[in-house]
Design an enzyme around this catalytic site. Structure first.
Site, PDB file in Angstrom:
ATOM      1  N   ASP A  99     -22.611  10.260   4.297  1.00 56.53           N
ATOM      2  CA  ASP A  99     -23.551   9.890   3.255  1.00 56.53           C
ATOM      3  C   ASP A  99     -22.758   9.303   2.095  1.00 56.53           C
ATOM      4  O   ASP A  99     -21.778   9.909   1.642  1.00 56.53           O
ATOM      5  CB  ASP A  99     -24.298  11.160   2.792  1.00 56.53           C
ATOM      6  CG  ASP A  99     -25.766  10.922   2.582  1.00 56.53           C
ATOM      7  OD1 ASP A  99     -26.108  10.095   1.713  1.00 56.53           O
ATOM      8  OD2 ASP A  99     -26.579  11.566   3.277  1.00 56.53           O
ATOM      9  N   ASP A 206     -27.076   6.219  -0.015  1.00 58.46           N
ATOM     10  CA  ASP A 206     -28.061   6.869  -0.872  1.00 58.46           C
ATOM     11  C   ASP A 206     -28.584   5.897  -1.934  1.00 58.46           C
ATOM     12  O   ASP A 206     -27.799   5.177  -2.554  1.00 58.46           O
ATOM     13  CB  ASP A 206     -27.355   8.056  -1.565  1.00 58.46           C
ATOM     14  CG  ASP A 206     -28.307   9.067  -2.152  1.00 58.46           C
ATOM     15  OD1 ASP A 206     -29.046   9.702  -1.381  1.00 58.46           O
ATOM     16  OD2 ASP A 206     -28.314   9.230  -3.387  1.00 58.46           O
ATOM     17  N   GLU A 264     -31.024   3.531   1.770  1.00 59.19           N
ATOM     18  CA  GLU A 264     -32.339   4.027   1.348  1.00 59.19           C
ATOM     19  C   GLU A 264     -32.975   3.004   0.412  1.00 59.19           C
ATOM     20  O   GLU A 264     -32.369   2.636  -0.595  1.00 59.19           O
ATOM     21  CB  GLU A 264     -32.114   5.282   0.508  1.00 59.19           C
ATOM     22  CG  GLU A 264     -32.338   6.575   1.169  1.00 59.19           C
ATOM     23  CD  GLU A 264     -32.489   7.642   0.100  1.00 59.19           C
ATOM     24  OE1 GLU A 264     -33.369   8.473   0.244  1.00 59.19           O
ATOM     25  OE2 GLU A 264     -31.723   7.636  -0.885  1.00 59.19           O
ATOM     26  N   HIS A 339     -33.878  15.175   5.239  1.00 61.39           N
ATOM     27  CA  HIS A 339     -33.705  16.377   4.418  1.00 61.39           C
ATOM     28  C   HIS A 339     -34.549  16.365   3.138  1.00 61.39           C
ATOM     29  O   HIS A 339     -34.498  17.327   2.378  1.00 61.39           O
ATOM     30  CB  HIS A 339     -32.231  16.504   4.047  1.00 61.39           C
ATOM     31  CG  HIS A 339     -31.794  15.365   3.173  1.00 61.39           C
ATOM     32  ND1 HIS A 339     -31.703  14.072   3.637  1.00 61.39           N
ATOM     33  CD2 HIS A 339     -31.476  15.313   1.861  1.00 61.39           C
ATOM     34  CE1 HIS A 339     -31.353  13.277   2.649  1.00 61.39           C
ATOM     35  NE2 HIS A 339     -31.193  14.003   1.561  1.00 61.39           N
ATOM     36  N   ASP A 340     -35.276  15.275   2.885  1.00 60.38           N
ATOM     37  CA  ASP A 340     -36.112  15.193   1.679  1.00 60.38           C
ATOM     38  C   ASP A 340     -37.593  15.351   1.994  1.00 60.38           C
ATOM     39  O   ASP A 340     -38.433  15.111   1.118  1.00 60.38           O
ATOM     40  CB  ASP A 340     -35.936  13.820   0.996  1.00 60.38           C
ATOM     41  CG  ASP A 340     -34.556  13.629   0.385  1.00 60.38           C
ATOM     42  OD1 ASP A 340     -33.920  14.633   0.011  1.00 60.38           O
ATOM     43  OD2 ASP A 340     -34.133  12.460   0.281  1.00 60.38           O
TER      44      ASP A 340
HETATM   45  O1  TEU Z   1     -32.968  10.438  -2.393  1.00 60.70           O
HETATM   46  C1  TEU Z   1     -33.327   9.307  -3.114  1.00 60.70           C
HETATM   47  C2  TEU Z   1     -34.700   9.043  -3.428  1.00 60.70           C
HETATM   48  O2  TEU Z   1     -35.006   7.885  -3.571  1.00 60.70           O
HETATM   49  C3  TEU Z   1     -35.723  10.050  -3.784  1.00 60.70           C
HETATM   50  O3  TEU Z   1     -36.965   9.396  -3.719  1.00 60.70           O
HETATM   51  C4  TEU Z   1     -35.734  11.229  -2.927  1.00 60.70           C
HETATM   52  O4  TEU Z   1     -36.371  10.856  -1.739  1.00 60.70           O
HETATM   53  C5  TEU Z   1     -36.399  12.416  -3.558  1.00 60.70           C
HETATM   54  O5  TEU Z   1     -36.832  13.265  -2.553  1.00 60.70           O
HETATM   55  C6  TEU Z   1     -37.537  12.083  -4.474  1.00 60.70           C
HETATM   56  O6  TEU Z   1     -38.738  12.580  -4.026  1.00 60.70           O
HETATM   57  C7  TEU Z   1     -31.618  10.615  -2.206  1.00 60.70           C
HETATM   58  C8  TEU Z   1     -31.311  11.840  -1.379  1.00 60.70           C
HETATM   59  O7  TEU Z   1     -31.838  11.673  -0.094  1.00 60.70           O
HETATM   60  C9  TEU Z   1     -31.811  13.050  -2.089  1.00 60.70           C
HETATM   61  O8  TEU Z   1     -31.615  14.212  -1.333  1.00 60.70           O
HETATM   62  C10 TEU Z   1     -31.101  13.143  -3.404  1.00 60.70           C
HETATM   63  O9  TEU Z   1     -31.642  14.181  -4.160  1.00 60.70           O
HETATM   64  C11 TEU Z   1     -31.166  11.854  -4.203  1.00 60.70           C
HETATM   65  O10 TEU Z   1     -30.915  10.699  -3.421  1.00 60.70           O
HETATM   66  C12 TEU Z   1     -30.154  11.844  -5.294  1.00 60.70           C
HETATM   67  O11 TEU Z   1     -28.885  11.639  -4.784  1.00 60.70           O
END
Ligand code: TEU
Length: 573
Positions: A99, A206, A264, A339-340
């Protein structure tokens, strides 16, 4: 014929290090734990492993707040352990991607410590500092009204140097200043070259479209009434120098290696814009995660104001992101978990005891029949489901859920209805659901840890019913179904990984029927997303439909009727 690049045909498996396997009984997963499961992953039919952040970090955002790119978080292991993992993957023909979190660092990163030392520090400009604004009554105000992803202002006041710094995520995650070329070079060296030279095969990148924010940083329009901070992603996503930065990263770093990148891409609904990132000519990224599918049902003012969705919306989203590469040289991804996100069975199908296995298989069929690089998330292969709704908020750990929950409680003075709605939303969409310990077997704490008082995160109540050990030897298990589907996908690569998508009867709210075509080959996929029987309307395609695979073992009921959550794949011959 599309070129058969490894990262197109490969299936990716995402590992969240905190929750995969604890090898030293401290309650937290670790890298040796992952190494011990590599044969399991290989046997599942995986080609590429994506490891969520394992870097040194104070863990305010589960390692997405990195304090040193060149070190491993000690409870997870060491750089040497990571080298062992690379070797364990490579010796089995697996690739490993890491990542890459370079929109921000931790506030404990050495760069930020120096940056906040004084306004004259050489690293001051490595982060985004701005003076305060003052209201008419003299109240100190942040430079603009942007809301951070984790609630509250995206600006943090620094007493020592009397300025604000920008943090789109947690207060402890200051945003790097990509306008500064020296900063960019330091990022490439420390976060990328360091690991590429050790043999990693690429990165999941990310928040890749937030690096360029422009320099004006204007206020966002007011959407959420009665509160100062406003959602502002349209202002900080896809800024003016975004494509320039990515081309630079590609030329200076990635092009020297045989890597894959998947970025992303939130807040980017326009397919033409997405193509700029992934078109092969422009040399930016290989592919991206578009967010429409995982944002389904989230509220307009905040994701945890759940609104629900209709099946036709989901179908339209799938069709849109399948078709956006038609006739182009871009590439796409297929995923419904990470994971989100809440678990897909709970969100998109049914986790009721009588349907959850069939639902998991239904989603496996959908995922394995779609064009693009397929990503599955740990536990998805055994049909893990969301945490029980009986769990109180105290059992949740994620900063995003907790901050929003408490901000609403505070803002509404503990209004029962408002708080209950947020809780319900978290029960569906909360990031914690995917972060529960992996369920390996029916021993205490699901065999994830041997620690007497359990893992860092509560184990799912149903681990005795849903776990790897019990599914490995059960021929009809979700796990064995995934294995079979992944093999089917590979055996018919042209159709399933590279074929052209066509949706049928797209307004139907009960079933999802789509076709895949490649040259003269054609497949038809029929999925019933309800818990009742639904008619299967055979689409107007040439040839006789021959059943290739189904999630109920043959055809349940009749040819023209789909039983609850039944899914079928036909070949048109
Ligand atoms: O997530 C980035 C992001 O764009 C966010 O929308 C995220 O999905 C979050 O759940 C908001 O609802 C990435 C990672 O996947 C996340 O785990 C991190 O917290 C974030 O970046 C910050 O690095």
């Amino acid at each position: 014929v599309p070129d058969r690049i490894w990262w197109k045909d490969g299936t990716v498996y995402q590992i969240y290090p905190a929750s995969y396997k604890d090898s030293n009984n401290d309650g937290l997963g670790d890298i040796p734990g992952i190494v011990s499961k590599i044969d399991y992953i290989k046997d599942l039919g995986i080609d590429i492993v994506w490891l969520s952040p394992m870097y040194d970090s104070p863990q305010h955002d589960m390692g997405y707040d990195i304090s040193n790119y060149e070190a491993v978080y000690p409870p997870y292991g060491t750089v040497a352990d990571l080298e062992t993992l690379i070797e364990a993957c490579h010796s089995r023909g697996l690739r490993l991607i890491l990542d890459l979190v370079i929109n921000h660092t931790s506030d404990e990163h050495q760069w930020f410590k120096e940056s906040r030392r004084s306004k004259a520090d050489p690293k001051r400009d490595w982060y985004i500092w701005r003076p305060a604004k003052y209201a008419a009554d003299g109240t100190r105000m942040p430079p603009n009204n942007w809301r951070s992803f984790f609630s509250g202002s995206a600006w943090q006041w620094d007493e020592h140097t009397q300025e604000y710094y920008l943090h789109l995520f947690a207060t402890q995650q200051p945003d790097l200043n990509w306008e500064n070329a020296t900063t960019r070079r330091a990022i490439y060296d420390s976060a990328m070259e360091f690991w590429l030279q050790k043999g990693v095969d690429g990165f999941r990148v990310d928040t890749v479209n937030m690096y360029s924010k422009g320099t004006e940083l204007p206020d966002a329009p007011v959407i959420d009434q009665g509160i100062f901070e406003q959602p502002a992603s349209s202002l900080f996503c896809n800024g003016p120098r975004m494509h320039e930065f990515l081309r630079e990263m590609n030329t200076q770093v990635l092009s020297k290696y045989d890597t894959m990148t998947v970025g992303e891409l939130p807040g980017t609904p326009d397919p033409k814009h997405v193509l700029r990132y992934v078109g092969s000519g422009d040399k930016q990224l290989n592919m991206i995660f578009q967010f429409d599918i995982v944002d389904l049902g989230g509220g307009k003012t905040h994701k945890y104001e759940y609104e629900g969705y209709q099946l036709s919306e989901m179908k339209a989203i799938v069709a849109k992101w399948q078709q956006f590469i038609d006739g182009s040289d871009g590439w796409t991804t297929v995923f419904c978990e990470n994971h989100d996100q809440g678990r897909s069975v709970s969100r998109f199908a049914s986790d009721a005891p009588e349907w959850r296995e069939r639902s998991s298989k239904l989603l496996a069929i959908m995922m394995c029949a779609l064009t693009g690089t397929l990503f599955i998330y740990q536990g998805q292969e055994i049909g893990m489901i969301n945490a029980p709704t009986t769990w109180p908020i105290e059992d949740y750990k994620d900063i995003e859920s907790l901050n929003y929950y408490h901000s609403v409680a505070k803002r509404t003075n503990n209004d029962t209805e408002a708080v209950a709605h947020v809780m319900k939303s978290i029960q569906i969409l909360g990031r914690d659901h995917a972060r529960l310990p992996m369920q390996w077997d029916s021993t205490p704490y699901a065999g994830f840890t041997g620690k007497k008082d359990g893992a860092w995160m509560r184990t799912h109540d149903l681990y005795k019913e849903i776990n790897v050990a019990s599914q490995l030897n059960a021929p009809d298990s979700v796990l064995n179904f995934w294995k079979k589907m992944l093999q089917t996908r590979k055996a018919q690569k042209d159709l399933f990984i590279h074929g052209r998508f066509e949706g049928f009867d797209m307004d139907n709210q009960e079933t999802f029927v789509f076709g895949k075509t490649f040259g003269k080959d054609r497949a038809v996929v029929a999925l019933n997303f309800t818990d009742s029987e639904q008619p299967f309307k055979r689409p107007q395609v040439q040839g006789k439909l021959q059943l290739l695979v189904s999630n109920v073992g043959g055809v349940d009921g009749t040819e023209d009727m789909l039983s609850p959550y039944e899914g079928r794949v036909y070949l048109a011959l």
